[in-house]
Design a protein around this motif. Structure first.
Motif, PDB file in Angstrom:
ATOM      1  N   ALA A 146      -4.221   3.019  -1.177  1.00  0.00           N
ATOM      2  CA  ALA A 146      -4.591   3.547   0.143  1.00  0.00           C
ATOM      3  C   ALA A 146      -3.525   4.511   0.639  1.00  0.00           C
ATOM      4  O   ALA A 146      -2.445   4.592   0.067  1.00  0.00           O
ATOM      5  CB  ALA A 146      -4.747   2.396   1.133  1.00  0.00           C
ATOM      6  N   ASP A 147      -3.831   5.222   1.738  1.00  0.00           N
ATOM      7  CA  ASP A 147      -2.800   6.056   2.326  1.00  0.00           C
ATOM      8  C   ASP A 147      -1.842   5.150   3.106  1.00  0.00           C
ATOM      9  O   ASP A 147      -2.196   4.014   3.437  1.00  0.00           O
ATOM     10  CB  ASP A 147      -3.429   7.133   3.218  1.00  0.00           C
ATOM     11  N   GLU A 161      -0.769   4.794   6.145  1.00  0.00           N
ATOM     12  CA  GLU A 161      -1.158   4.170   7.419  1.00  0.00           C
ATOM     13  C   GLU A 161      -2.170   3.064   7.222  1.00  0.00           C
ATOM     14  O   GLU A 161      -2.067   2.000   7.825  1.00  0.00           O
ATOM     15  CB  GLU A 161      -1.749   5.228   8.353  1.00  0.00           C
ATOM     16  N   THR A 162      -3.156   3.314   6.358  1.00  0.00           N
ATOM     17  CA  THR A 162      -4.149   2.278   6.082  1.00  0.00           C
ATOM     18  C   THR A 162      -3.475   1.052   5.474  1.00  0.00           C
ATOM     19  O   THR A 162      -3.776  -0.089   5.834  1.00  0.00           O
ATOM     20  CB  THR A 162      -5.214   2.822   5.107  1.00  0.00           C
ATOM     21  N   ARG A 186      -1.766  -0.809   8.249  1.00  0.00           N
ATOM     22  CA  ARG A 186      -2.626  -1.447   9.244  1.00  0.00           C
ATOM     23  C   ARG A 186      -3.629  -2.405   8.623  1.00  0.00           C
ATOM     24  O   ARG A 186      -4.009  -3.376   9.255  1.00  0.00           O
ATOM     25  CB  ARG A 186      -3.417  -0.380  10.020  1.00  0.00           C
ATOM     26  N   GLU A 187      -4.078  -2.090   7.417  1.00  0.00           N
ATOM     27  CA  GLU A 187      -5.168  -2.860   6.819  1.00  0.00           C
ATOM     28  C   GLU A 187      -4.812  -3.378   5.432  1.00  0.00           C
ATOM     29  O   GLU A 187      -5.410  -2.977   4.437  1.00  0.00           O
ATOM     30  CB  GLU A 187      -6.436  -1.991   6.712  1.00  0.00           C
ATOM     31  N   ALA A 235      -9.970  -5.483   6.379  1.00  0.00           N
ATOM     32  CA  ALA A 235     -10.929  -4.385   6.469  1.00  0.00           C
ATOM     33  C   ALA A 235     -11.778  -4.305   5.212  1.00  0.00           C
ATOM     34  O   ALA A 235     -11.263  -4.362   4.100  1.00  0.00           O
ATOM     35  CB  ALA A 235     -10.187  -3.066   6.679  1.00  0.00           C
TER      36      ALA A 235
END
Ligand SMILES: Nc1ncnc2c1ncn2[C@@H]1O[C@H](COP(=O)(O)OP(=O)(O)O)[C@@H](O)[C@H]1O
Ligand SMILES: [Mg+2]
Lengths: 371, 262
Positions: A226-227, A229-230, A233-234, A273
């Protein structure tokens, strides 16, 4: 100057399909699959022994996969020996040639790739300048500082315009300040040249700072892709949640809601998520980042919280720009929690031994299946 | 530093003990008299003049140089390749080869000497000078291998991967990266082989005849006739030559390469 080969624009720079590699009983890499688009900066993040270097060795061609397929710019690479792959690598211990000067080190890939000898000096000078080593080309590696050696290694890996740059924890040996400086330096150079890059590290901060994309690995498996930030956060797995940032886990049983039941209390949470929450009745662990946990005095409920529990301050650690609280929850079987206060000057600090209330919003507790 | 004097006393005694034979010979070589004596009778350089004007001695010295040159010339490629192969590739006979590397300490030289004498006799090689150099190489090769292996073991294994990553094929990697990186060990081993072959006595004794005596054998033969101070002068020249070689070794690559072996 050598014409750069026109890479097929549609094919991804790197494409791995079920790539595996065993050493004896150890599955160093287990069915790794991912794609990396050209020009991107990917970081592979994982603890020591998770298979990061193995992945790079397979891409560079020093070793062959046991199974799976690997393509660079659409071309299968299994039959291509390492010295014919257009891949530049910065090694963990740098591996500069000790008997050559910095400039000769940087010129070496050009000589081996039979560049016109008349073009080489200017090209070497340009790349020494790119890594800010102007005027140091005549030095031997042992006459350079650690950071300067690092830069020579970068220039050597980039000078022949590789289609792919591999970085095997080249910053791990540097002290913290130099490491941060070099992280930004790598990022600047990568943007300037637009070279597709795979960086490997066990440093979560480095992964977040430098990358367009992060792959998290553990025990030879890719857990999340994932990137930054994802990823932050997730997190898709409890391991990822534990590996990034500072936080804690609460272990209990999944309940409807979804929620986590511990010692009679039911704490609301949410599913990761894109995935289902653990089935009610199954063992589950709730992940809570320290920066999402809020504290209030005993008996009060911190503002904006859906869940709260009495807590004892075990330790209050001053970290300059923040205070890290180590907490124990007596009503939850003594489970541990952490909280971060980012504004230590604004209000009174809770002393060790103080009774407080810890609270959090529903979405801040992510519920994972217990492994 | 407390107790420091004890260390220094012991070290000084050991050094004196090791140096004594050389110092006695050196002193005796300066005698003005006609017999070897220590302390010398008076002081003169006449025996050095004698040495330089003796065709027999000069011939023996040149033959020793030839022996040393042949030995070194063979040892450099053989020892280097063997050391790189031993350090880099794990193969089934590795332990057998390691045993071979201990041979100079276990097989008495007289044993290897007789073996070589029989072999060379069979091959009709006795009577020439170069086979003595070959023999010296066979006997001393483990020292060459040790010296190079010390360098190879100190090498970062990623260096060769880095070379491949830079586009160097296996042959280019070996010639342009591996060899230069182990060059200090090769130089050290070559100098060592040269000194050992120059001094080689026992095996030469078995392999030479009257026309092909090397310097140590010549000195030995002369001692059995009559001990004259010119032999002390020859020995002193020998000691100085060896010292010069050690000095060169230290300047070129540093003596600590031998301490890093293994
Ligand atoms: N050459 C090798 N021989 C045997 N085991 C190896 C070898 N290389 C790696 N391994 C094992 O494979 C696993 C992954 O190693 P590696 O890719 O180096 O991890 P990382 O770079 O993430 O620290 C580890 O368990 C390691 O011990
Ligand atoms: Mg590694």
């Amino acid at each position: 100057m050598k014409p750069t080969s026109a890479a097929p624009s549609v094919a991804p720079a790197v494409e791995a399909e079920g790539v595996s590699r065993r050493y004896g009983d150890v599955a160093a890499l287990a069915e790794a699959s991912f794609r990396l688009e050209a020009g991107r900066f990917l970081t592979v993040l994982g603890p020591s022994g998770s298979g990061k270097s193995t992945l790079l060795r397979l891409i560079a061609g020093f070793e062959a996969p046991d199974a799976g397929r690997l393509r660079l710019y659409g071309r299968p690479v299994e039959a291509i020996p390492p010295h014919r792959r257009s891949v530049g690598m910065v090694f963990q211990r740098l591996a500069l040639f000790p008997h050559m000067t910095a400039a000769e080190n940087v010129a070496f890939p050009l000589r081996m790739r039979r560049w016109d000898a008349r073009d080489i000096p200017a090209r070497v000078a340009r790349f020494l300048s790119l890594v800010r080593l102007d005027g140091l080309g005549a030095r031997r590696p042992h006459e350079l500082s650690g950071g300067q050696q690092q830069r020579v290694a970068i220039a050597r890996a980039l000078v022949f315009e590789p289609e792919l740059l591999l970085l095997d924890e080249p910053l791990a040996a540097l002290d913290a300040k130099l490491r941060e400086e070099m992280q930004l330096e790598f990022r600047r150079i990568q943007r300037e040249l637009g070279v597709t890059t795979i960086n490997v590290t066990h440093d979560q901060r480095e992964a977040l700072v430098m990358s367009d994309r992060v792959i998290v690995m553990d025990q030879g498996r890719i857990l999340q892709d994932a990137d930054p930030e994802t990823l932050w956060r997730e997190p898709a797995h409890a391991f990822v949640a534990g590996f990034l940032g500072v936080g804690a886990f609460l272990d209990g049983v999944a309940a409807e809601g979804p929620a986590l039941a511990i010692a009679g209390a039911t704490l609301p949470g949410r599913a990761p998520a894109g995935r289902a929450a653990p089935a009610p009745g199954a063992r589950a662990r709730g992940s809570l980042r320290a920066d999402r946990v809020r504290l209030a005095g005993a008996g009060a409920t911190p503002a904006g919280c859906h869940a709260a529990a009495p807590a004892l301050v075990e330790d209050a650690i001053f970290e300059g720009d923040r205070i890290l609280y180590e907490l124990r929850l007596p009503t939850m079987g003594g489970a541990r929690l952490r909280a971060i206060d980012r504004d230590p000057g604004a209000h009174a600090r809770h002393a060790p031994g103080a009774a407080v209330t810890a609270g959090w919003a529903r979405d801040d507790m992510i519920l994972f299946d217990a492994d | 530093m407390r107790g420091g004097w004890l260390h220094w006393t012991v070290a000084a005694l050991a050094a004196a003990f090791l140096a004594a034979p050389s110092l006695v010979v050196l002193g005796a070589s300066f005698t003005a008299g006609n017999i070897v004596a220590f302390p010398p009778e008076g002081f003169s350089l006449r025996w050095y003049g004698q040495v330089l004007s003796s065709t027999a001695l000069r011939g023996a010295f040149l033959r020793s140089l030839e022996v040393a040159a042949v030995c070194t010339a063979v040892a450099i490629p053989a020892g280097t390749l063997a050391a790189v192969a031993l350090a880099r590739w794990r193969f089934r006979r590795a332990t057998a080869i390691q045993l071979y590397l201990l041979l100079p300490f276990t097989v008495p030289l007289i044993g290897s000497g007789i073996g070589l004498m029989l072999l060379f006799g069979e091959l009709r090689l006795l009577g020439a000078v170069w086979p003595v150099g070959l023999a010296a190489c066979v006997i001393n090769l483990p020292f060459m291998i040790w010296a190079v292996a010390a360098s190879v073991n100190g090498l970062d294994p990623e260096l060769e991967r880095a070379a491949a990553n830079c586009g160097a094929g296996p042959a280019q990697t070996f010639l342009l990266v591996t060899l230069p990186a182990v060059a200090p060990g090769v130089v050290a081993g070559a100098l060592l082989m040269f000194i050992l072959a120059l001094n080689e006595f026992l095996v030469s004794l078995l392999l030479v005849d009257a026309r092909t005596v090397t310097l140590p054998v010549h000195v030995y033969n002369s001692i059995r006739a009559v001990i004259t101070p010119d032999l002390a002068a020859v020995s002193s020249i020998f000691v100085l030559a060896a010292a010069a070689a050690i000095w060169a070794l230290d300047r070129l690559v540093g003596l600590d390469i031998f301490l890093k072996a293994k």
